[in-house]
Design a protein around this motif. Structure first.
Motif, PDB file in Angstrom:
ATOM      1  N   LYS A   2     -10.589  53.093  88.333  1.00 56.17           N
ATOM      2  CA  LYS A   2     -10.787  52.095  89.384  1.00 56.17           C
ATOM      3  C   LYS A   2     -10.106  52.552  90.667  1.00 56.17           C
ATOM      4  O   LYS A   2      -9.100  53.236  90.633  1.00 56.17           O
ATOM      5  CB  LYS A   2     -10.190  50.749  88.956  1.00 56.17           C
ATOM      6  CG  LYS A   2     -11.042  49.990  87.977  1.00 56.17           C
ATOM      7  CD  LYS A   2     -10.369  48.737  87.498  1.00 56.17           C
ATOM      8  CE  LYS A   2     -10.261  47.701  88.588  1.00 56.17           C
ATOM      9  NZ  LYS A   2      -9.772  46.406  88.102  1.00 56.17           N
ATOM     10  N   SER A   3     -10.667  52.134  91.789  1.00 54.74           N
ATOM     11  CA  SER A   3     -10.113  52.399  93.118  1.00 54.74           C
ATOM     12  C   SER A   3      -9.972  53.888  93.422  1.00 54.74           C
ATOM     13  O   SER A   3      -9.083  54.300  94.166  1.00 54.74           O
ATOM     14  CB  SER A   3      -8.753  51.701  93.285  1.00 54.74           C
ATOM     15  OG  SER A   3      -8.874  50.321  93.057  1.00 54.74           O
ATOM     16  N   ASP A  35     -21.598  55.976  95.315  1.00 49.82           N
ATOM     17  CA  ASP A  35     -21.323  55.074  94.196  1.00 49.82           C
ATOM     18  C   ASP A  35     -22.450  55.091  93.174  1.00 49.82           C
ATOM     19  O   ASP A  35     -22.215  55.037  91.965  1.00 49.82           O
ATOM     20  CB  ASP A  35     -21.061  53.647  94.683  1.00 49.82           C
ATOM     21  CG  ASP A  35     -19.679  53.487  95.305  1.00 49.82           C
ATOM     22  OD1 ASP A  35     -18.912  54.480  95.340  1.00 49.82           O
ATOM     23  OD2 ASP A  35     -19.351  52.374  95.754  1.00 49.82           O
ATOM     24  N   GLU A  89     -13.878  50.790  83.174  1.00 51.22           N
ATOM     25  CA  GLU A  89     -13.374  50.021  84.326  1.00 51.22           C
ATOM     26  C   GLU A  89     -13.951  50.564  85.631  1.00 51.22           C
ATOM     27  O   GLU A  89     -14.293  49.807  86.536  1.00 51.22           O
ATOM     28  CB  GLU A  89     -11.843  50.083  84.361  1.00 51.22           C
ATOM     29  CG  GLU A  89     -11.186  49.313  83.240  1.00 51.22           C
ATOM     30  CD  GLU A  89      -9.692  49.592  83.124  1.00 51.22           C
ATOM     31  OE1 GLU A  89      -9.157  50.392  83.923  1.00 51.22           O
ATOM     32  OE2 GLU A  89      -9.063  49.007  82.217  1.00 51.22           O
ATOM     33  N   GLU A 149     -17.545  49.384  85.814  1.00 49.57           N
ATOM     34  CA  GLU A 149     -17.594  47.954  86.129  1.00 49.57           C
ATOM     35  C   GLU A 149     -17.329  47.715  87.616  1.00 49.57           C
ATOM     36  O   GLU A 149     -18.029  46.938  88.276  1.00 49.57           O
ATOM     37  CB  GLU A 149     -16.561  47.204  85.277  1.00 49.57           C
ATOM     38  CG  GLU A 149     -16.593  45.707  85.459  1.00 49.57           C
ATOM     39  CD  GLU A 149     -15.548  45.005  84.595  1.00 49.57           C
ATOM     40  OE1 GLU A 149     -15.156  43.889  84.979  1.00 49.57           O
ATOM     41  OE2 GLU A 149     -15.140  45.553  83.561  1.00 49.57           O
ATOM     42  N   GLU A 150     -16.335  48.395  88.150  1.00 50.15           N
ATOM     43  CA  GLU A 150     -16.016  48.246  89.568  1.00 50.15           C
ATOM     44  C   GLU A 150     -17.181  48.709  90.446  1.00 50.15           C
ATOM     45  O   GLU A 150     -17.554  48.029  91.410  1.00 50.15           O
ATOM     46  CB  GLU A 150     -14.766  49.064  89.891  1.00 50.15           C
ATOM     47  CG  GLU A 150     -14.379  49.022  91.361  1.00 50.15           C
ATOM     48  CD  GLU A 150     -13.218  49.941  91.665  1.00 50.15           C
ATOM     49  OE1 GLU A 150     -12.175  49.441  92.094  1.00 50.15           O
ATOM     50  OE2 GLU A 150     -13.366  51.173  91.473  1.00 50.15           O
ATOM     51  N   SER A 199     -20.091  46.214  90.188  1.00 43.55           N
ATOM     52  CA  SER A 199     -19.828  44.939  90.871  1.00 43.55           C
ATOM     53  C   SER A 199     -19.957  45.138  92.388  1.00 43.55           C
ATOM     54  O   SER A 199     -20.419  44.249  93.102  1.00 43.55           O
ATOM     55  CB  SER A 199     -18.458  44.378  90.517  1.00 43.55           C
ATOM     56  OG  SER A 199     -17.423  45.179  91.057  1.00 43.55           O
TER      57      SER A 199
END
Length: 195
Positions: free
Chosen positions: A121-122, A157, A184, A187-188, A191
């Protein structure tokens, strides 16, 4: 240390030619070249992308115990699966080696190298580029020219989403599960796609 500097790149190449087999070294060069193309497309310094791609697997052939010790020094937990298969930690080990031995201080660069196996994530733009470039560089046996060109054409992305799903299918066929970090990350990204 300037990761674009020719003396730095020479040191990485020298280290890799001593510690990696020829096939792995060639893979690192191809990841660097693929990262360069993606960086050009997404407005990131191409030379930094090439350098991170070149360095990403520098610990791949390291002794498991050494790799485990190095990776554990980054402060992140080591899972049971990683303890049983330390090669999963080669990116994290490489980031620690780059910081401690090669004096790299660029955090995006270190993150990109550390998390190129699973993603997370991030993840920075550079991190997403190295993650993706590693998985679809043109020398991989399962990558066709059409697939390679298609991946290069995608928004970043979307490229990561496609790569994660592709890797998940591959793992499923082997009876393995994706890492929690990859799920994760997916999912990020998904979304963000809905927003």
């Amino acid at each position: 240390m300037d990761v674009k500097d020719s003396s730095f790149l020479d040191k990485i190449r020298e280290y890799e030619k001593t510690h990696l087999d020829a096939e792995r070294y060639a893979h690192c060069e191809r990841v660097g070249q693929t990262a360069r193309l993606l960086c050009r497309k997404f407005g990131i310094d191409e030379d930094v992308g090439y350098s991170a791609g070149l360095a990403h697997d520098m610990c791949k052939n390291m002794e498991p115990a050494v790799m485990l010790t190095l990776a554990a020094a980054d402060g992140y937990p080591v899972s049971e699966e990683e303890k049983n298969k330390p090669s999963l930690l080669h990116g994290r080990a490489a980031a620690v080696l780059l910081r401690n031995t090669f004096h790299v201080t660029d955090e995006d660069y270190l993150e990109a190298v550390a998390w190129h196996t699973y993603g997370k994530k991030s993840l920075s733009v550079l991190g997403k580029i190295i993650y993706s470039a590693d998985k679809f560089e043109p020398g991989r046996k399962y990558i066709t020219k059409e697939f390679y060109d298609e991946m290069l054409s995608l928004p970043l992305d979307e490229l990561c989403i496609r790569i994660i799903k592709y890797c998940m299918e591959f793992l499923e066929k082997k009876g393995a599960k994706p890492a929690a970090e990859s799920l994760e990350f997916l999912e990020e990204l998904e979304s963000g796609r809905k927003n």
